[in-house]
Write a protein that holds these residues in place. Structure first.
Motif, PDB file in Angstrom:
ATOM      1  N   LEU A  10     -31.341  29.658   1.494  1.00 34.51           N
ATOM      2  CA  LEU A  10     -31.432  29.036   0.172  1.00 34.51           C
ATOM      3  C   LEU A  10     -32.806  28.452  -0.108  1.00 34.51           C
ATOM      4  N   ALA A  11     -33.215  28.550  -1.362  1.00 33.50           N
ATOM      5  CA  ALA A  11     -34.451  27.903  -1.806  1.00 33.50           C
ATOM      6  C   ALA A  11     -34.105  26.662  -2.629  1.00 33.50           C
ATOM      7  N   ASP A  12     -34.805  25.566  -2.384  1.00 30.88           N
ATOM      8  CA  ASP A  12     -34.716  24.350  -3.205  1.00 30.88           C
ATOM      9  C   ASP A  12     -33.359  23.653  -3.170  1.00 30.88           C
ATOM     10  N   LEU A  13     -32.549  23.931  -2.182  1.00 32.06           N
ATOM     11  CA  LEU A  13     -31.305  23.186  -1.975  1.00 32.06           C
ATOM     12  C   LEU A  13     -31.232  22.819  -0.504  1.00 32.06           C
ATOM     13  N   ASP A  14     -30.842  21.596  -0.220  1.00 31.60           N
ATOM     14  CA  ASP A  14     -30.754  21.129   1.160  1.00 31.60           C
ATOM     15  C   ASP A  14     -29.321  20.746   1.497  1.00 31.60           C
ATOM     16  N   ALA A  15     -29.016  20.783   2.783  1.00 36.88           N
ATOM     17  CA  ALA A  15     -27.656  20.514   3.229  1.00 36.88           C
ATOM     18  C   ALA A  15     -27.678  19.785   4.558  1.00 36.88           C
ATOM     19  N   ASP A  16     -26.541  19.244   4.927  1.00 38.92           N
ATOM     20  CA  ASP A  16     -26.375  18.718   6.269  1.00 38.92           C
ATOM     21  C   ASP A  16     -24.961  19.055   6.736  1.00 38.92           C
ATOM     22  N   LEU A  17     -24.749  18.900   8.028  1.00 44.15           N
ATOM     23  CA  LEU A  17     -23.467  19.254   8.624  1.00 44.15           C
ATOM     24  C   LEU A  17     -22.663  17.993   8.866  1.00 44.15           C
ATOM     25  N   LEU A  22     -26.191  27.071  -6.993  1.00 44.29           N
ATOM     26  CA  LEU A  22     -26.137  27.710  -5.679  1.00 44.29           C
ATOM     27  C   LEU A  22     -26.524  29.182  -5.770  1.00 44.29           C
ATOM     28  N   ALA A  23     -25.959  29.898  -6.741  1.00 41.86           N
ATOM     29  CA  ALA A  23     -26.256  31.328  -6.881  1.00 41.86           C
ATOM     30  C   ALA A  23     -27.736  31.549  -7.163  1.00 41.86           C
ATOM     31  N   GLN A  24     -28.316  30.711  -8.013  1.00 43.40           N
ATOM     32  CA  GLN A  24     -29.726  30.875  -8.339  1.00 43.40           C
ATOM     33  C   GLN A  24     -30.623  30.522  -7.153  1.00 43.40           C
ATOM     34  N   GLN A  30     -21.702  37.317 -13.157  1.00 46.76           N
ATOM     35  CA  GLN A  30     -23.049  36.832 -13.445  1.00 46.76           C
ATOM     36  C   GLN A  30     -23.728  36.259 -12.207  1.00 46.76           C
ATOM     37  N   ALA A  31     -22.990  35.471 -11.419  1.00 50.72           N
ATOM     38  CA  ALA A  31     -23.574  34.894 -10.203  1.00 50.72           C
ATOM     39  C   ALA A  31     -24.031  35.996  -9.250  1.00 50.72           C
TER      40      ALA A  31
END
Length: 338
Positions: free
Chosen positions: A59-66, A141-143, A202-203
């Motif tokens: 992913l670009a420009d989205l961050d996550a954690d577990l 998310l899709a973008q 679309q997504a």
């Protein structure tokens, strides 16, 4: 010439297992052996190597954690959790291994990534519950996946400069459940609302178009039943990968139309788990030939547009069967080709 490929995942639970999986894939599915090799995935190494962890790493420009309940977006760009950083690092490490083992490689190659709808069912919003519950989050998310894939494909091409045809397989095992409205909420007591077909399409269009814009070939894979194959073609998929045993009558028609239009179909016929009785390549060849005959298609006419694969990923197989499954797929492809 009909060819063979793998779905993506392989057995193992550590880095040596990944290195071995890479050697097996590059050997059993070499282009000069009727094969299309791929970047293996070894999800047994943990959450950072799972389908979801791998997808988040792109992913670009989205961050996550577990979190204890699973992956969750952080809600703030630049606030990646340690496990998200580890997922990105592991993907880079695996690409390093590929670059080393595939020095001088020339030919076609395939990589895989979790699709937007499968990620939306396995990743939570910052305040909890799945991304699937939030229209805006689904779109974002899709973008982000589409943009991230542009960079990921460029990285793979840089590491494998001899690759001409590059296939990017978008894995969507959860798509049918999303469309049927059967994905459970975080509590497990309810189900998420059905996503309508135009939004689902679309997504996928954003993701598949991004792949095509990099001069790669967008495929969609699912080994579930009830997949809208015709919709996937309209969304931009130029390859469809399915488990033969899960296909309904209308699905066969959609796959036949894809082949007749010059697109690729990867047909899963080799067991993904160690079978009680191991099939022969002759038996598997017969099943593929019967399928082609049912569709009225000539084996000599489909050529490399038809691929033979395991029915799904091989992560749950023994190492011995994983190697044998790829060998059987390759032998079956050679026999179908005549």
């Amino acid at each position: 010439m009909v060819i063979a490929t793998g779905i993506g995942s392989m057995p193992g639970d550590d880095q040596p297992a990944y290195d071995e999986a890479l050697r097996v894939v590059l050997g059993e599915l070499a282009p000069d052996r009727h094969g299309l090799p791929h970047l293996p995935e070894v999800p047994g190494r943990g959450a950072i190597a799972s389908m979801t962890g791998r997808g988040l790493a792109v992913l670009a420009d989205l961050d996550a954690d577990l979190q204890p309940a699973g992956w969750r977006l952080t809600g703030t760009h630049g606030r990646s959790g340690v496990d998200h950083r580890r997922a990105r690092s592991l993907l880079a490490q695996d690409l390093d291994a590929l670059e080393e083992q595939a020095q001088g490689y020339a030919g076609a190659f395939k990589i895989q990534v979790a699709g937007p709808w499968t990620l939306a069912t396995t990743v939570e919003r910052p305040r909890g519950d799945k991304l699937l519950a939030d229209h805006g989050a689904r779109r974002e998310l899709a973008q982000a996946l589409a943009e991230g894939l542009r960079g990921h494909v460029a990285d793979v091409r840089r590491r494998l400069p001899g690759v001409g045809r590059l296939v990017v397989q978008v894995d969507e095992p959860a798509l049918a459940a999303v469309l049927d409205g059967v994905v459970p909420t975080a509590s497990g007591f309810h189900r998420h609302r059905t996503v309508d077909l135009p939004e689902a399409s679309q997504a996928l269009e954003w993701v598949l178009e991004a792949i095509a814009e990099t001069d790669a070939e967008p495929w969609v894979h699912s080994c579930a039943s009830g997949v809208p194959w015709a919709m996937l073609r309209k969304a931009g998929a130029r390859g469809l990968s399915a488990d033969l045993a899960t296909l309904a009558a209308a699905d066969h028609d959609a796959l036949a139309e894809a082949l007749e239009s010059g697109e690729s179909v990867a047909l899963g016929v080799v067991a993904a788990l160690d079978p009680a009785t191991r099939p022969t390549d002759g038996q598997l060849t017969e099943s593929v030939l019967r399928w082609l005959d049912m569709l009225g298609l000539d084996p000599d006419g489909v050529g490399e547009r038809l691929l033979v694969t395991p029915t799904c990923g091989l992560a749950g197989a023994s190492p011995g069967w994983a190697r044998r499954a790829l060998a059987l797929a390759r032998a079956t492809a050679a026999h179908v080709a005549g």
